[in-house]
Design a protein around this motif. Structure first.
Motif, PDB file in Angstrom:
ATOM      1  N   TRP A 134     -13.768 -25.292  27.704  1.00 33.27           N
ATOM      2  CA  TRP A 134     -13.249 -24.343  26.703  1.00 33.27           C
ATOM      3  C   TRP A 134     -14.056 -24.429  25.413  1.00 33.27           C
ATOM      4  O   TRP A 134     -14.427 -23.403  24.836  1.00 33.27           O
ATOM      5  N   LEU A 135     -14.344 -25.666  24.958  1.00 36.59           N
ATOM      6  CA  LEU A 135     -15.089 -25.853  23.713  1.00 36.59           C
ATOM      7  C   LEU A 135     -16.490 -25.261  23.827  1.00 36.59           C
ATOM      8  O   LEU A 135     -16.983 -24.622  22.896  1.00 36.59           O
ATOM      9  N   TYR A 136     -17.110 -25.448  24.985  1.00 35.92           N
ATOM     10  CA  TYR A 136     -18.443 -24.874  25.208  1.00 35.92           C
ATOM     11  C   TYR A 136     -18.382 -23.343  25.160  1.00 35.92           C
ATOM     12  O   TYR A 136     -19.197 -22.710  24.476  1.00 35.92           O
ATOM     13  N   SER A 137     -17.415 -22.759  25.863  1.00 36.70           N
ATOM     14  CA  SER A 137     -17.305 -21.304  25.933  1.00 36.70           C
ATOM     15  C   SER A 137     -16.975 -20.683  24.579  1.00 36.70           C
ATOM     16  O   SER A 137     -17.466 -19.603  24.245  1.00 36.70           O
ATOM     17  N   HIS A 138     -16.141 -21.388  23.806  1.00 31.41           N
ATOM     18  CA  HIS A 138     -15.665 -20.847  22.535  1.00 31.41           C
ATOM     19  C   HIS A 138     -16.629 -21.112  21.373  1.00 31.41           C
ATOM     20  O   HIS A 138     -16.830 -20.240  20.513  1.00 31.41           O
ATOM     21  N   LYS A 139     -17.261 -22.289  21.359  1.00 33.14           N
ATOM     22  CA  LYS A 139     -18.061 -22.683  20.194  1.00 33.14           C
ATOM     23  C   LYS A 139     -19.486 -23.128  20.526  1.00 33.14           C
ATOM     24  O   LYS A 139     -20.460 -22.618  19.984  1.00 33.14           O
ATOM     25  N   LEU A 140     -19.606 -24.135  21.413  1.00 29.96           N
ATOM     26  CA  LEU A 140     -20.876 -24.839  21.580  1.00 29.96           C
ATOM     27  C   LEU A 140     -22.020 -23.964  22.063  1.00 29.96           C
ATOM     28  O   LEU A 140     -23.169 -24.165  21.659  1.00 29.96           O
ATOM     29  N   LYS A 141     -21.730 -23.000  22.942  1.00 30.78           N
ATOM     30  CA  LYS A 141     -22.798 -22.194  23.522  1.00 30.78           C
ATOM     31  C   LYS A 141     -23.485 -21.309  22.483  1.00 30.78           C
ATOM     32  O   LYS A 141     -24.568 -20.780  22.735  1.00 30.78           O
ATOM     33  N   LYS A 142     -22.876 -21.166  21.317  1.00 28.30           N
ATOM     34  CA  LYS A 142     -23.446 -20.325  20.265  1.00 28.30           C
ATOM     35  C   LYS A 142     -24.443 -21.088  19.401  1.00 28.30           C
ATOM     36  O   LYS A 142     -24.961 -20.553  18.427  1.00 28.30           O
ATOM     37  N   HIS A 143     -24.687 -22.360  19.735  1.00 27.47           N
ATOM     38  CA  HIS A 143     -25.603 -23.195  18.958  1.00 27.47           C
ATOM     39  C   HIS A 143     -26.770 -23.637  19.836  1.00 27.47           C
ATOM     40  O   HIS A 143     -26.606 -23.825  21.046  1.00 27.47           O
ATOM     41  N   PRO A 144     -27.957 -23.831  19.254  1.00 31.79           N
ATOM     42  CA  PRO A 144     -29.172 -24.043  20.048  1.00 31.79           C
ATOM     43  C   PRO A 144     -29.184 -25.284  20.944  1.00 31.79           C
ATOM     44  O   PRO A 144     -28.916 -25.185  22.137  1.00 31.79           O
ATOM     45  N   PHE A 145     -29.454 -26.458  20.371  1.00 33.30           N
ATOM     46  CA  PHE A 145     -29.601 -27.673  21.183  1.00 33.30           C
ATOM     47  C   PHE A 145     -28.311 -28.063  21.883  1.00 33.30           C
ATOM     48  O   PHE A 145     -28.282 -28.311  23.094  1.00 33.30           O
ATOM     49  N   ILE A 146     -27.226 -28.104  21.119  1.00 34.26           N
ATOM     50  CA  ILE A 146     -25.955 -28.580  21.670  1.00 34.26           C
ATOM     51  C   ILE A 146     -25.436 -27.650  22.765  1.00 34.26           C
ATOM     52  O   ILE A 146     -24.795 -28.091  23.719  1.00 34.26           O
ATOM     53  N   GLY A 147     -25.749 -26.354  22.657  1.00 43.61           N
ATOM     54  CA  GLY A 147     -25.325 -25.410  23.678  1.00 43.61           C
ATOM     55  C   GLY A 147     -25.993 -25.676  25.012  1.00 43.61           C
ATOM     56  O   GLY A 147     -25.349 -25.706  26.061  1.00 43.61           O
ATOM     57  N   VAL A 148     -27.316 -25.886  24.981  1.00 44.36           N
ATOM     58  CA  VAL A 148     -28.079 -26.138  26.205  1.00 44.36           C
ATOM     59  C   VAL A 148     -27.688 -27.481  26.824  1.00 44.36           C
ATOM     60  O   VAL A 148     -27.467 -27.583  28.036  1.00 44.36           O
ATOM     61  N   ILE A 149     -27.578 -28.511  25.980  1.00 42.35           N
ATOM     62  CA  ILE A 149     -27.254 -29.854  26.483  1.00 42.35           C
ATOM     63  C   ILE A 149     -25.842 -29.895  27.056  1.00 42.35           C
ATOM     64  O   ILE A 149     -25.612 -30.447  28.138  1.00 42.35           O
ATOM     65  N   SER A 150     -24.877 -29.292  26.366  1.00 44.64           N
ATOM     66  CA  SER A 150     -23.489 -29.308  26.848  1.00 44.64           C
ATOM     67  C   SER A 150     -23.355 -28.521  28.145  1.00 44.64           C
ATOM     68  O   SER A 150     -22.629 -28.932  29.061  1.00 44.64           O
ATOM     69  N   ALA A 151     -24.073 -27.387  28.278  1.00 45.84           N
ATOM     70  CA  ALA A 151     -24.038 -26.603  29.522  1.00 45.84           C
ATOM     71  C   ALA A 151     -24.586 -27.423  30.683  1.00 45.84           C
ATOM     72  O   ALA A 151     -24.029 -27.399  31.792  1.00 45.84           O
TER      73      ALA A 151
END
Length: 305
Positions: A134-151
């Motif tokens: 949920w956090l990735y879908s709502h927030k994290l994916k909208k940010h560069p490094f953290i989005g790719v790493i969290s995915a």
């Protein structure tokens, strides 16, 4: 039932199948069972693994939680998908967003329930995993490094769950994990390049949006170069058996991806690269049966007996 009603039900079924990425779910189940049989529990018979109820609960928990994750990701990306994937967005629209949300909570509850059937630790793991998606879908994916790493981490975690279940902490498994991590991260970066237009239109600060296409390509190629190290070490293991040919094949494909990526500049070219890496990972899943051919024969014979 009228033809129009049957057609509507069919469209809704395929809409839900698309929303939960049914193909990816099926590949995940196959990958988890093949990994359990040929990597994580080589000493157990085929019957022991296939009819292990706790493993079944673990796989089902992953299936329901990940399906829920795809739905919530689809929910938040509805506007982006209209730009990046208009055909998929059109198919997904056959099921109302409110229905998808209700299904999201139902799937997560079911996944959590299967986790409880395994242990309280498994239930805790899936609770954290649900929150992470949920956090990735709502927030994290909208940010560069953290989005790719969290995915990338969220993609690998279901395999980690099976890995922990069997407690098989070998070096060869660790090297496989590094290889997977690097390839999946490159795939995520290429997917961001493919979806650049939608990200710009919806103010998503993805890696290509923040650093540009050229630097995204450079970083992706650097990661592809890093994959050589786990592959080189894995090829020194005699126990890898015929699966060594998969890694030779993977090297050729990854070199092709690197060169083609550098020359690519269109959405269709990025889509080809994205699908190439998906296919490479699928072939890797199927090749798990060749990691020890004597083990395959032994398990089949034990099953027949």
């Amino acid at each position: 039932m009228s033809i129009s009603k049957a057609k509507q039900i069919t469209f809704k079924f395929f809409s839900l199948f698309s929303a939960v990425r049914g193909y990816n779910i099926l590949v995940l189940v196959l990958a988890q069972y093949l990994a359990a049989i040929f990597i994580f529990s080589p000493s157990k018979s085929l019957r022991e693994v296939v009819f292990d109820l706790h493993l079944l609960y673990l796989v089902l928990a992953c299936v329901f939680v990940i399906a829920g994750g795809y739905i919530i990701n689809n929910f938040y990306d509805a506007k982006v998908d209209k730009i990046n994937r208009p055909l998929k967005a059109g198919l997904d629209s056959y099921v109302k967003q409110s229905t998808k949300l209700r299904l999201y909570f139902l799937l997560n509850f079911t996944g959590f329930a299967f986790g409880i059937l395994i242990s309280w630790r498994a239930a805790l793991f899936f609770s954290i995993y649900i929150f992470g998606i949920w956090l990735y879908s709502h927030k994290l994916k909208k940010h560069p490094f953290i989005g790719v790493i969290s995915a990338t981490i969220l993609t690998i975690l279901p395999f980690f769950a099976v890995f922990v279940y069997y407690g098989n902490f070998s070096k060869i498994i660790f090297l496989h994990a590094i290889f997977l991590f690097l390839v999946i991260m490159v795939r995520e970066l290429i997917k961001d390049l493919e979806n650049l237009k939608g990200a710009l239109a919806n103010n998503y600060a993805t890696f290509p949006v923040v650093y540009g296409e050229k630097k995204t390509k450079q970083f992706s190629i650097l990661l592809l170069i890093f994959t050589v190290f786990p592959i080189a070490i894995l090829l020194n293991y005699a126990s890898l058996s015929y699966m060594q040919y998969y890694f030779y094949f993977a090297l050729i494909i990854l070199i092709f991806v690197g060169f083609y990526l550098w020359k690519s500049n269109s959405k269709n070219q990025y889509r080809i690269l994205h699908n190439t890496l998906k296919l490479l990972l699928l072939i890797g899943v199927l090749c798990l049966i060749f990691i020890d051919t004597s083990l395959l024969l032994e398990k089949v014979i034990n099953r027949l007996n």
